[in-house]
Scaffold this active site. Structure first.
Site, PDB file in Angstrom:
ATOM      1  NE  ARG A 240      -3.970   0.412   0.719  1.00  0.00           N
ATOM      2  CZ  ARG A 240      -4.884   0.953  -0.071  1.00  0.00           C
ATOM      3  NH1 ARG A 240      -5.008   0.568  -1.339  1.00  0.00           N
ATOM      4  NH2 ARG A 240      -5.684   1.913   0.387  1.00  0.00           N
ATOM      5  CD  GLU A 296      -0.746   8.628   6.852  1.00  0.00           C
ATOM      6  OE1 GLU A 296      -0.123   9.306   7.698  1.00  0.00           O
ATOM      7  OE2 GLU A 296      -0.918   7.400   6.965  1.00  0.00           O
ATOM      8  CE1 TYR A 344       4.727   0.371  10.104  1.00  0.00           C
ATOM      9  CE2 TYR A 344       4.956  -0.843  12.160  1.00  0.00           C
ATOM     10  CZ  TYR A 344       4.849   0.351  11.474  1.00  0.00           C
ATOM     11  OH  TYR A 344       4.872   1.532  12.179  1.00  0.00           O
ATOM     12  CG  ASP A 346       6.526   0.369  15.543  1.00  0.00           C
ATOM     13  OD1 ASP A 346       6.112   1.151  14.671  1.00  0.00           O
ATOM     14  OD2 ASP A 346       5.792  -0.182  16.372  1.00  0.00           O
TER      15      ASP A 346
END
Ligand SMILES: Cc1cc2nc3c(=O)[nH]c(=O)nc-3n(C[C@H](O)[C@H](O)[C@H](O)COP(=O)(O)OP(=O)(O)OC[C@H]3O[C@@H](n4cnc5c(N)ncnc54)[C@H](O)[C@@H]3O)c2cc1C
Length: 362
Positions: A240, A296, A344, A346
């Protein structure tokens, strides 16, 4: 400089790996495709207001991993900013995460902490909360209704039976006092590290190249997209993407906080960031008569777009496994980071992954 190791990509992962390599006595060449280091955590300072604008969307450092906290604090000090997120739904503003403050305001009730669980166990209420705060937001974020998405994405939403409106559970949080870019500049500031920007690494004929030059035959720690490295020979890994719209406004304070989520499907953006709120310690920035905001917009990704969130499906996992098999065939290649690992992370998890990596030749 003779080179003992090459690091391709100067994001959190690459900069941490480069520092470890240099501190272990190796001479490291860091090659970064963009014009500057820092990857997606990179910021730009708005010339007119002095506000630190997070170029790739808000980044808040938070961690419960002592080794990571200790490591980053060697290079920068943090301002102790504690992240709170508000949600706008049908003209009202609520505190996320889903906790007592939100539940009481949304349903117009007063609850004791011990009553909240049972209150939300009621199917109609829990559906009402989910539809108001998560359905529209998740659909915008992923371009699909939540039912079609891996349930773990929905589980990421923290639910609390207290008035704690701190968005993250991690005790250690903040924004570097000297700005995010200084973290990367200091990580790479070592006599054993040479950095070159505007330098994309590619694999061709079984060798690594930058421009017309073959890279020295040494370990390559690569944190670019793994499918790109192999010329997309099995197809593209799906992502995405995000589109950001940044505006400087003639108001001192636009929304009174750093991030507001817009949870209704009809509002085309998911969040508005207002960056001055990340530096409450900076009176000049806070009192400046102007502010910088960023809307965003999530969007479908196509090759050439910036990849932001990997789309975790059975097919994408199988595709990733094929690329990883190819990578394993190349001695001296270590693939990591969010683009290399198609995962993903952090910031703290990227640092942790780089700190726990087995360096080649050790
Ligand atoms: C919208 C968004 C918000 C986020 N907010 C937070 C947050 O609040 N807190 C938090 O902890 N984490 C947050 N994250 C996660 C954070 O962005 C990542 O943890 C971090 O960027 C990962 O660092 P990295 O080094 O793996 O990847 P990147 O930051 O992507 O760095 C990779 C680098 O490699 C370079 N590169 C790519 N290909 C090549 C090549 N072939 N040759 C040379 N260089 C190359 C790229 O230009 C890039 O600079 C957020 C992520 C997103 C998407």
């Amino acid at each position: 400089m003779t080179v003992d190791a090459v690091v391709a990509g100067a994001g959190v992962w690459g900069c941490t790996v480069a520092r470890r390599l240099a501190e272990s006595g190796r001479r490291v060449l860091v090659l970064e495709r963009r014009h500057a280091v820092g990857g997606n955590v990179r910021c730009e300072t708005d010339a007119e207001t002095g506000i630190e604008v997070h170029t790739y969307g808000s980044h808040i450092f938070h961690t419960h991993i002592p080794e990571v906290w200790e490591f980053v604090n060697r290079f920068v000090k943090f301002n102790g900013y504690q992240h709170k997120v508000l949600a706008r739904y049908r003209g009202k503003t609520y505190f996320l995460p889903l906790g007592l403050a939100l539940i009481e305001k949304f349903f117009g009730v007063e609850l004791k902490p011990c009553e909240a669980d049972a209150f939300l166990r009621d199917e109609a209420r829990s559906k009402a909360v989910f539809d108001a705060f998560f359905r529209g937001y998740t659909s915008k974020q992923w371009g699909r209704p939540p039912e079609e998405i891996d349930p773990s994405i929905i589980k990421r939403v923290p639910v609390r039976t207290s008035y704690d409106v701190n968005y993250f559970n991690d005790y250690n949080q903040g924004i570097p006092l000297s700005g995010y870019n200084s973290l990367f500049e200091r990580l790479l500031d070592h006599p054993g590290i040479e950095v070159r920007c505007n330098a994309a690494v590619r694999l061709e004929g079984g060798a690594f190249w930058v421009g017309g030059d073959a890279l020295p035959c040494v370990p390559v720690y690569y944190s670019g997209p793994v499918d790109e490295l192999f010329g997309y020979r099995f197809g593209h890994l799906p992502w995405r993407t995000l589109r950001f719209e940044t505006e400087r406004l003639d108001v001192r304070d636009y929304q009174g906080t750093s991030v507001v989520n817009y949870t209704e499907a009809e509002v085309p953006y998911t969040r508005i960031h207002e960056f001055k709120h990340y530096h409450p310690e900076d009176a000049a920035v806070m009192n400046a008569p102007k502010t910088v905001i960023m809307r965003e917009y999530p969007a479908a990704w196509k090759p050439g777009d910036e990849p932001y969130y990997p789309i975790d499906t059975t097919e994408s996992r199988a595709l990733l496994a094929r690329y990883m098999e190819e990578a394993a065939k190349l001695p001296g290649l270590v693939v990591g980071g969010r683009l290399g690992g198609y995962k993903y992370y952090d910031i703290d998890k990227s640092v942790e992954a780089a700190l726990s990596l087995r360096l080649l030749g050790q």
